[in-house]
Scaffold this motif. Structure first.
Motif, PDB file in Angstrom:
ATOM      1  N   LEU A 104      30.940   6.817  26.387  1.00 55.90           N
ATOM      2  CA  LEU A 104      29.797   6.162  25.732  1.00 55.90           C
ATOM      3  C   LEU A 104      28.482   6.684  26.308  1.00 55.90           C
ATOM      4  CD1 LEU A 104      31.178   2.503  25.654  1.00 55.90           C
ATOM      5  CD2 LEU A 104      30.662   3.868  23.633  1.00 55.90           C
ATOM      6  N   ALA A 105      28.411   6.766  27.640  1.00 53.83           N
ATOM      7  CA  ALA A 105      27.163   7.210  28.287  1.00 53.83           C
ATOM      8  C   ALA A 105      26.788   8.619  27.866  1.00 53.83           C
ATOM      9  CB  ALA A 105      27.298   7.112  29.802  1.00 53.83           C
ATOM     10  N   GLU A 106      27.789   9.490  27.728  1.00 55.11           N
ATOM     11  CA  GLU A 106      27.502  10.873  27.288  1.00 55.11           C
ATOM     12  C   GLU A 106      26.901  10.877  25.887  1.00 55.11           C
ATOM     13  OE1 GLU A 106      31.279  12.811  27.787  1.00 55.11           O
ATOM     14  OE2 GLU A 106      30.818  13.395  29.854  1.00 55.11           O
ATOM     15  N   ASN A 107      27.173   9.820  25.151  1.00 53.82           N
ATOM     16  CA  ASN A 107      26.706   9.703  23.767  1.00 53.82           C
ATOM     17  C   ASN A 107      25.327   9.036  23.677  1.00 53.82           C
ATOM     18  OD1 ASN A 107      26.561   9.256  20.963  1.00 53.82           O
ATOM     19  ND2 ASN A 107      28.714   8.747  20.781  1.00 53.82           N
ATOM     20  N   TYR A 108      24.978   8.167  24.631  1.00 54.48           N
ATOM     21  CA  TYR A 108      23.678   7.470  24.493  1.00 54.48           C
ATOM     22  C   TYR A 108      22.591   7.875  25.484  1.00 54.48           C
ATOM     23  CZ  TYR A 108      25.472   3.963  27.972  1.00 54.48           C
ATOM     24  OH  TYR A 108      25.974   3.323  29.071  1.00 54.48           O
ATOM     25  N   VAL A 109      22.938   8.425  26.637  1.00 61.50           N
ATOM     26  CA  VAL A 109      21.887   8.849  27.580  1.00 61.50           C
ATOM     27  C   VAL A 109      21.046   9.924  26.886  1.00 61.50           C
ATOM     28  CG1 VAL A 109      21.443  10.099  29.737  1.00 61.50           C
ATOM     29  CG2 VAL A 109      23.126   8.247  29.692  1.00 61.50           C
ATOM     30  N   SER A 110      19.733   9.748  26.871  1.00 62.88           N
ATOM     31  CA  SER A 110      18.870  10.635  26.066  1.00 62.88           C
ATOM     32  C   SER A 110      17.599  11.047  26.791  1.00 62.88           C
ATOM     33  CB  SER A 110      18.436   9.911  24.779  1.00 62.88           C
ATOM     34  OG  SER A 110      19.546   9.548  24.017  1.00 62.88           O
ATOM     35  N   VAL A 111      17.199  12.296  26.542  1.00 67.42           N
ATOM     36  CA  VAL A 111      15.859  12.745  26.951  1.00 67.42           C
ATOM     37  C   VAL A 111      14.944  12.295  25.813  1.00 67.42           C
ATOM     38  CG1 VAL A 111      14.401  14.716  27.546  1.00 67.42           C
ATOM     39  CG2 VAL A 111      16.839  14.742  28.146  1.00 67.42           C
ATOM     40  N   ILE A 112      14.153  11.249  26.054  1.00 65.78           N
ATOM     41  CA  ILE A 112      13.366  10.671  24.947  1.00 65.78           C
ATOM     42  C   ILE A 112      11.934  11.210  24.890  1.00 65.78           C
ATOM     43  CG2 ILE A 112      14.745   8.554  24.775  1.00 65.78           C
ATOM     44  CD1 ILE A 112      12.382   7.135  26.281  1.00 65.78           C
ATOM     45  N   SER A 113      11.549  11.971  25.916  1.00 68.84           N
ATOM     46  CA  SER A 113      10.196  12.543  25.925  1.00 68.84           C
ATOM     47  C   SER A 113      10.211  13.796  26.797  1.00 68.84           C
ATOM     48  CB  SER A 113       9.228  11.497  26.487  1.00 68.84           C
ATOM     49  OG  SER A 113       7.942  12.037  26.635  1.00 68.84           O
ATOM     50  N   GLY A 114       9.512  14.846  26.342  1.00 75.21           N
ATOM     51  CA  GLY A 114       9.446  16.083  27.118  1.00 75.21           C
ATOM     52  C   GLY A 114      10.776  16.821  27.136  1.00 75.21           C
ATOM     53  N   GLU A 115      10.904  17.743  28.098  1.00 77.57           N
ATOM     54  CA  GLU A 115      12.132  18.545  28.203  1.00 77.57           C
ATOM     55  C   GLU A 115      12.530  18.680  29.662  1.00 77.57           C
ATOM     56  OE1 GLU A 115      11.662  22.344  26.352  1.00 77.57           O
ATOM     57  OE2 GLU A 115      11.332  21.485  24.356  1.00 77.57           O
ATOM     58  N   ILE A 116      13.828  18.858  29.885  1.00 80.45           N
ATOM     59  CA  ILE A 116      14.331  19.076  31.247  1.00 80.45           C
ATOM     60  C   ILE A 116      14.684  20.551  31.379  1.00 80.45           C
ATOM     61  CG2 ILE A 116      16.171  18.512  32.913  1.00 80.45           C
ATOM     62  CD1 ILE A 116      14.529  16.043  32.362  1.00 80.45           C
ATOM     63  N   ASN A 117      14.007  21.223  32.321  1.00 81.55           N
ATOM     64  CA  ASN A 117      14.322  22.621  32.598  1.00 81.55           C
ATOM     65  C   ASN A 117      15.209  22.642  33.842  1.00 81.55           C
ATOM     66  OD1 ASN A 117      14.347  25.299  33.512  1.00 81.55           O
ATOM     67  ND2 ASN A 117      12.333  25.717  32.630  1.00 81.55           N
ATOM     68  N   THR A 118      16.522  22.708  33.630  1.00 84.41           N
ATOM     69  CA  THR A 118      17.459  22.553  34.758  1.00 84.41           C
ATOM     70  C   THR A 118      17.370  23.708  35.756  1.00 84.41           C
ATOM     71  OG1 THR A 118      19.190  23.468  33.328  1.00 84.41           O
ATOM     72  CG2 THR A 118      19.108  21.103  33.527  1.00 84.41           C
TER      73      THR A 118
END
Length: 504
Positions: free
Chosen positions: A365-379
């Motif tokens: 479930l978490a893999e489905n709902y955890v979200s980047v809601i603003s900006g971007e993540i540059n790993t």
């Protein structure tokens, strides 16, 4: 059976798991003398009073689950007709019972990106299985309320969202999952508690909308469920003057709303359950013991939940209701008991939960709902900064270092030397009281840090609390994790490492 015995089958007063022996015996007396039809279990008088006393905490008491099973067996053993056992477990048994599986809040499930209805039905099914194995027949959930008022003091995280077109299928999916597990479920709080600013535990919310507006929003998820055969609906304690000839009468005791609108116009053929009759929104309107119960019955409720005046209520209904009315309701209650297997009661053993399977579900479930809601993540940049000693980390509102801080497994620089900082906020409360339990001084500190350095915000908790943490654009990126479960913390770690199951 006589008229009084038939009426008694409508009553489902509150039973507290943690209580005094004297109170346990008082319930036994109700079962033996009044021959009530069911019981609705709550954790303790302390937690039930939390709404009234504006407290957010829950009393932690050990052995709750074992006690619950013991009480169900004890009460069933002395009841002539087996009792319909109910619980209000919107996110599983864990809402009332410690050390039992907890599932995500409705607001979290509303954020699922892929196959939301299928997953929500699976959550309902798992919850239902937990309850069925524990001797519970009916879950007073899910909420079909559309949370259009972000400042709603009582719904919030309990709703699947603010869009009726989305809430309708998800509420029905949760209901369907529980039904598939062999327990009853009900859509609540009819006609819709989402756009209110008053907590009905404390006062009467009044919804000033036209009938057309109500049909387009509040009533839509209920109509969706009714059209698909929903068998139970709970009516809330809120006034909707547009539907009651301009009167500020709670829906739960309004014949216009229950009998005329819900059963008549909307075509509902199932059982109507009242919201808790001890709530201040209605309890204060009829001080004479038994009068409120009669008003609720007369309005069209089939099951009377949390009545504080059972004996007087049975007497008043017997005095005022016709034999035909009583027989009709009694028939519906007995039919429900037969459908849910209530009549075949056997002593319950304390069940063992499959924690491994539960944890896997939480991760999926978490893999489905955890979200980047603003900006971007540059790993890649994050890894490089960590290696160069320029990545800082700080978490807020935790007593001890979180699992997340251990899982991150990156070299962390002191905040002063860091060029980029990961800020993890573990929101203390899912309820909006006192800014979701967040101290203003700590939030000021967080906002100051976000303005002075490049920061990534990770929000573990109710997304409605985000508004207290500053503007989203103050952060390079914002990850909304919705819950603080261990599995969720693992999924956020993966997101920062560039491993994502469903994308953003």
């Amino acid at each position: 059976m006589n008229k009084y015995q038939k009426i008694a089958q409508c009553f489902s007063p509150a039973a507290f798991i943690h209580d005094t022996e004297e109170n346990y015996q008082a319930i036994e007396k109700l079962i033996k003398e009044q021959e009530i039809g069911g019981l609705t279990f709550f954790h303790s008088r302390h937690s039930a009073a939390a709404n009234f006393e504006k407290r957010a905490e829950v009393l932690d008491v050990s052995g709750t689950f074992e006690k619950l099973i013991g009480l169900i067996n004890r009460y069933q053993a002395i009841s002539k007709i087996p009792l319909l056992i109910s619980i209000d477990g919107e996110y599983g048994l864990a809402m009332r019972v410690e050390k039992t599986p907890q599932y995500p809040f409705a607001i979290t499930l509303g954020a699922l990106k892929e196959d939301a209805e299928r997953w929500v039905e699976e959550v309902g099914f798992r919850m239902g299985k937990d309850m069925k194995s524990s001797g519970i027949h009916l879950n007073l959930a899910p909420c079909a309320d559309v949370n259009t008022n972000p400042n709603n003091p009582v719904i919030g995280y309990r709703s699947f969202g603010n869009d009726p077109e989305k809430v309708a299928p998800l509420a029905f999916a949760a209901y369907s999952g529980m039904k598939k597990a062999g327990i009853g479920a009900c859509l609540k709080h009819f006609p819709g508690h989402g756009d209110t600013a008053t907590d009905s535990h404390l006062g009467l919310p009044i919804l000033h909308k036209t009938k057309a507006e109500l049909k387009a929003e509040e009533l839509l998820p209920f109509q969706y469920g009714i059209d698909r055969g929903v068998e139970l609906v709970m009516v809330g304690h809120l006034a909707v003057p547009a539907l009651t000839g301009g009167k500020d009468i709670p829906a739960s005791i309004s014949r216009e709303l229950i009998t005329d609108l819900l059963k008549g116009e909307m075509g509902f053929k199932g059982l109507v359950i009242s919201d808790a009759l001890n709530m201040k929104a209605v309890a204060n309107l009829h001080p004479e013991p038994g009068e409120l119960e009669w008003q609720a019955f007369h309005a069209g409720n089939d099951i009377l939940c949390f009545s504080d005046h059972v004996k007087e209520g049975i007497g008043k209904i017997a005095e005022n209701a016709s034999d035909k009315e009583v027989d009709a309701v009694f028939g519906k209650v007995m039919d429900l008991k037969n459908r849910l297997g209530v009549m075949e009661f056997k002593t319950i053993e304390v069940p063992a939960f499959d924690w491994e399977s539960h944890s896997q579900l939480q991760k999926d479930l978490a893999e489905n709902y955890v979200s980047v809601i603003s900006g971007e993540i540059n790993t890649k940049e994050l890894q490089a900064m960590a290696k160069a000693g320029k990545l800082g980390y700080r978490e807020f509102f935790t007593q001890n270092p979180s699992i997340f801080s251990q899982q991150l497994d990156l070299p962390i620089a002191p905040i002063e030397q860091a060029e980029k900082v990961i800020l993890a906020v573990f929101v203390p409360s899912h309820k909006p009281l006192n800014q979701f339990g967040m101290d203003q001084g700590v939030m000021d500190e967080l906002q100051k840090l976000a303005k002075s350095k490049t920061c990534i915000l990770i929000h573990f908790g109710n997304p409605l609390a985000l508004k207290h943490l500053g503007k989203l654009e103050d952060f390079e990126a914002v990850i909304c994790a919705y819950q603080g479960f261990e599995e969720v913390q693992g999924v956020v770690t993966q997101t920062l490492q560039g491993i994502e199951a469903y994308g953003s």
